[in-house]
Design a protein around this motif. Structure first.
Motif, short mmCIF file in Angstrom:
data_model
loop_
_atom_site.label_atom_id
_atom_site.label_comp_id
_atom_site.label_asym_id
_atom_site.label_seq_id
_atom_site.Cartn_x
_atom_site.Cartn_y
_atom_site.Cartn_z
N THR A 173 0.81 -1.22 0.00
CA THR A 173 0.00 0.00 0.00
C THR A 173 0.84 1.26 0.00
O THR A 173 0.28 2.35 -0.05
CB THR A 173 -0.93 0.03 1.23
N LEU A 174 2.16 1.15 0.04
CA LEU A 174 3.04 2.31 0.10
C LEU A 174 3.03 3.03 -1.25
O LEU A 174 3.29 2.42 -2.28
CB LEU A 174 4.45 1.85 0.45
N GLY A 175 2.72 4.33 -1.23
CA GLY A 175 2.65 5.12 -2.45
C GLY A 175 3.88 6.00 -2.63
O GLY A 175 4.80 6.00 -1.82
N ALA A 176 3.87 6.79 -3.69
CA ALA A 176 5.02 7.62 -4.04
C ALA A 176 5.27 8.73 -3.02
O ALA A 176 6.41 9.04 -2.71
CB ALA A 176 4.82 8.22 -5.42
N HIS A 177 4.22 9.33 -2.51
CA HIS A 177 4.39 10.46 -1.60
C HIS A 177 4.04 10.09 -0.17
O HIS A 177 3.48 10.88 0.58
CB HIS A 177 3.53 11.64 -2.06
N MET A 178 4.38 8.86 0.20
CA MET A 178 4.13 8.39 1.56
C MET A 178 5.46 8.19 2.27
O MET A 178 6.45 7.84 1.63
CB MET A 178 3.34 7.08 1.54
N CYS A 179 5.49 8.40 3.58
CA CYS A 179 6.71 8.25 4.37
C CYS A 179 7.12 6.78 4.40
O CYS A 179 6.33 5.90 4.71
CB CYS A 179 6.48 8.75 5.79
N LYS A 180 8.37 6.53 4.06
CA LYS A 180 8.88 5.17 3.96
C LYS A 180 9.71 4.77 5.17
O LYS A 180 10.59 3.92 5.08
CB LYS A 180 9.68 5.01 2.67
N TRP A 181 9.46 5.38 6.31
CA TRP A 181 10.17 5.08 7.55
C TRP A 181 9.69 3.72 8.07
O TRP A 181 8.51 3.53 8.32
CB TRP A 181 9.92 6.16 8.59
N PRO A 182 10.60 2.75 8.23
CA PRO A 182 10.17 1.42 8.69
C PRO A 182 9.82 1.43 10.18
O PRO A 182 10.49 2.09 10.98
CB PRO A 182 11.40 0.55 8.42
N ILE A 183 8.79 0.71 10.51
CA ILE A 183 8.36 0.60 11.91
C ILE A 183 8.31 -0.89 12.26
O ILE A 183 7.55 -1.64 11.67
CB ILE A 183 6.98 1.25 12.13
N GLY A 184 9.15 -1.30 13.21
CA GLY A 184 9.18 -2.68 13.65
C GLY A 184 10.27 -3.48 12.97
O GLY A 184 11.12 -2.96 12.25
N ASP A 185 10.24 -4.77 13.21
CA ASP A 185 11.23 -5.70 12.67
C ASP A 185 10.73 -6.25 11.34
O ASP A 185 9.63 -6.80 11.27
CB ASP A 185 11.45 -6.84 13.67
N PRO A 186 11.53 -6.14 10.26
CA PRO A 186 11.07 -6.64 8.96
C PRO A 186 10.77 -8.14 8.94
O PRO A 186 10.03 -8.60 8.09
CB PRO A 186 12.24 -6.32 8.02
N ALA A 187 11.32 -8.89 9.87
CA ALA A 187 11.07 -10.33 9.90
C ALA A 187 9.73 -10.68 10.56
O ALA A 187 9.28 -11.81 10.46
CB ALA A 187 12.21 -11.03 10.64
N MET A 188 9.12 -9.72 11.21
CA MET A 188 7.87 -9.99 11.92
C MET A 188 6.66 -9.68 11.04
O MET A 188 6.75 -8.93 10.07
CB MET A 188 7.80 -9.13 13.20
N ASP A 189 5.52 -10.24 11.41
CA ASP A 189 4.29 -10.03 10.64
C ASP A 189 3.72 -8.63 10.83
O ASP A 189 3.01 -8.13 9.95
CB ASP A 189 3.23 -11.06 11.05
N ASN A 190 4.02 -7.98 11.95
CA ASN A 190 3.45 -6.67 12.21
C ASN A 190 4.33 -5.53 11.69
O ASN A 190 4.15 -4.39 12.08
CB ASN A 190 3.18 -6.49 13.70
N PHE A 191 5.25 -5.80 10.79
CA PHE A 191 6.14 -4.78 10.22
C PHE A 191 5.35 -3.88 9.27
O PHE A 191 4.61 -4.35 8.41
CB PHE A 191 7.29 -5.44 9.46
N THR A 192 5.48 -2.56 9.47
CA THR A 192 4.80 -1.59 8.62
C THR A 192 5.72 -0.42 8.33
O THR A 192 6.86 -0.39 8.79
CB THR A 192 3.53 -1.04 9.31
N PHE A 193 5.21 0.54 7.57
CA PHE A 193 5.90 1.79 7.31
C PHE A 193 5.05 2.91 7.89
O PHE A 193 3.85 2.74 8.10
CB PHE A 193 6.11 2.00 5.81
N CYS A 194 5.67 4.06 8.09
CA CYS A 194 4.95 5.20 8.67
C CYS A 194 3.72 5.52 7.82
O CYS A 194 2.62 5.55 8.31
CB CYS A 194 5.88 6.40 8.78
N GLY A 195 3.91 5.81 6.55
CA GLY A 195 2.77 6.02 5.66
C GLY A 195 2.20 7.41 5.62
O GLY A 195 1.32 7.70 4.82
N ARG A 196 2.68 8.32 6.50
CA ARG A 196 2.17 9.69 6.44
C ARG A 196 2.67 10.38 5.18
O ARG A 196 3.58 9.91 4.51
CB ARG A 196 2.62 10.47 7.68
N ARG A 197 2.13 11.52 4.86
CA ARG A 197 2.51 12.27 3.66
C ARG A 197 3.95 12.75 3.81
O ARG A 197 4.31 13.34 4.81
CB ARG A 197 1.58 13.45 3.46
N SER A 198 4.78 12.48 2.79
CA SER A 198 6.18 12.90 2.84
C SER A 198 6.33 14.23 2.13
O SER A 198 5.54 14.59 1.25
CB SER A 198 7.09 11.85 2.19
#
Length: 167
Positions: A106-131
């Motif tokens: 769901t990550l778009g071009a103008h969304m914040c790509k800051w990783p949140i959590g551990d990439p190996a876990m199922d609950n890993f997401t990105f910030c997603g706010r407007r960059s």
């Protein structure tokens, strides 16, 4: 082991069948892959029926989609960090995006790509706010891009003191 007429004929047959040099060496026994390649070159065997192909890799089924959490109905209020508030006084901003709701899909071009959590876990997401200008939102840009530290100028006495440990 030498190249007898029977072994050379078997080599020619296996080469025309499309086996690799390694496979031929295993079947013949007593010769290496490089020996097979050299003999094929000396015999002038160039045409092959079909090149050998490695077995296809089996792909695992994709993971089931994560449930999407509903965004809060009211805009979320985010206060400026203390260091930023002192630098530029500004009113509290309202951000409509909830941080941590974007996935790779769901990550778009103008969304914040800051990783949140551990990439190996199922609950890993990105910030997603407007960059803004770069790949991160304003808050994560402040964390990612720290100002360069000024170097202190060393005097002759400090230089001599630091060099003493090498003498």
């Amino acid at each position: 082991m030498g190249w007898t007429d029977e072994r050379v004929e078997l080599l020619k047959k296996l080469w025309q069948d499309g086996l690799s040099a390694s496979q031929i060496a295993k079947q013949l026994g007593g010769v290496t892959r490089n020996a097979v390649i050299g003999k094929v070159h000396r015999l002038g065997l160039s045409g092959r029926a079909t090149p050998s192909k490695p077995a296809r890799t089996v792909f695992k089924a994709p993971r089931p989609a994560r449930p999407v959490t509903a965004a809060p109905s009211a805009p979320r209020r985010i206060a400026e960090p203390p260091a930023l508030a002192a630098a530029q006084p500004s009113p509290v901003r309202y951000v409509e995006e909830a941080p941590g709701t974007a996935t790779v899909l769901t990550l778009g071009a103008h969304m914040c790509k800051w990783p949140i959590g551990d990439p190996a876990m199922d609950n890993f997401t990105f910030c997603g706010r407007r960059s803004g200008e770069g790949p991160y939102c304003h808050e994560h840009s402040q964390v990612a891009y720290q100002p360069a530290q000024t170097k202190k100028k060393s005097s002759a006495a400090e230089l001599a003191r630091s060099l003493r440990r090498y003498i």
